[in-house]
Scaffold this motif. Sequence first.
Motif, mmCIF file in Angstrom:
data_model
loop_
_atom_site.group_PDB
_atom_site.id
_atom_site.type_symbol
_atom_site.label_atom_id
_atom_site.label_comp_id
_atom_site.label_asym_id
_atom_site.label_seq_id
_atom_site.Cartn_x
_atom_site.Cartn_y
_atom_site.Cartn_z
ATOM 1 N N VAL A 284 0.264 33.498 -38.461
ATOM 2 C CA VAL A 284 1.611 33.622 -38.600
ATOM 3 C C VAL A 284 2.141 32.167 -38.593
ATOM 4 N N CYS A 285 2.154 31.520 -37.565
ATOM 5 C CA CYS A 285 2.604 30.273 -37.239
ATOM 6 C C CYS A 285 2.049 29.175 -38.204
ATOM 7 N N LYS A 286 0.767 28.928 -38.317
ATOM 8 C CA LYS A 286 0.235 28.096 -39.525
ATOM 9 C C LYS A 286 0.423 28.446 -40.806
ATOM 10 N N LYS B 124 -7.023 26.455 -32.123
ATOM 11 C CA LYS B 124 -5.805 27.250 -32.633
ATOM 12 C C LYS B 124 -4.538 26.657 -32.081
ATOM 13 N N THR B 125 -4.333 25.130 -32.093
ATOM 14 C CA THR B 125 -3.473 24.464 -31.599
ATOM 15 C C THR B 125 -2.467 23.963 -32.838
ATOM 16 N N ILE B 126 -1.196 24.154 -32.664
ATOM 17 C CA ILE B 126 0.016 23.785 -33.512
ATOM 18 C C ILE B 126 0.833 22.664 -32.767
ATOM 19 N N HIS C 221 -2.077 20.047 -42.495
ATOM 20 C CA HIS C 221 -1.838 19.252 -41.605
ATOM 21 C C HIS C 221 -1.040 18.140 -42.280
ATOM 22 N N GLY C 222 0.036 17.561 -41.457
ATOM 23 C CA GLY C 222 0.753 16.397 -41.942
ATOM 24 C C GLY C 222 2.074 16.731 -42.680
ATOM 25 N N SER C 223 1.968 18.102 -42.939
ATOM 26 C CA SER C 223 3.392 18.652 -43.798
ATOM 27 C C SER C 223 4.446 18.274 -43.000
ATOM 28 N N ARG D 32 6.885 16.928 -38.173
ATOM 29 C CA ARG D 32 5.534 16.644 -38.919
ATOM 30 C C ARG D 32 4.634 17.582 -38.080
ATOM 31 N N VAL D 33 3.979 18.572 -38.794
ATOM 32 C CA VAL D 33 2.872 19.516 -38.076
ATOM 33 C C VAL D 33 1.647 18.837 -38.264
ATOM 34 N N GLU D 34 0.720 19.208 -37.041
ATOM 35 C CA GLU D 34 -0.593 18.975 -37.017
ATOM 36 C C GLU D 34 -1.412 20.295 -36.404
#
Length: 155
Positions: free
Chosen positions: A23-25, A84-86, A55-57, A76-78
């Motif tokens: 869900v989160c990713k 399973k780490t955001i 990744h990087g969005s 910016r998301v990694e």
Amino acid sequence: MSVHYKLEAYVPINAPADKYYNVCKNRPHHLPNISTERLQNCQLHGGGSWDTHGHGSIKTWTYTIGGKANQSFKERVEFDDATKTITLIGLEGDVFKEFKLYNVIFQPIPKDSSSCVVKNVIEYEKLRDDGPDAHRYLDFIVGITKDVEAHLVKA
């Protein structure tokens, strides 16, 4: 001299780690419909679509905290699929009125096949030594975690 702070909360939820991470990713744009009191909008920047973001969005969130609506947070998301780490790396927004640095980390840690513990971390640096801490933001993140749990249990 700047000091980096770290707050952590471990939230047990009745949902598998894989479902929480998914869900989160893969469906962050659904979070405003899941956590309606806290999140109002999630906008993806730089072209692409929600099906191809990764990744990087870069995204901007609109949220309500402490009764203050229309707050914004650009990040910016990694992703680390193995753990399973955001990680949300803060770029700009209302939190930067109080902090020089602001990052959020989510990691669902499996307990068994139907439950997990979500590790919520906020890393931050205050603008001023006597400035506020980030406890209210940690409570906000924990609230979203519980809203996602309620959504997954209902599904």
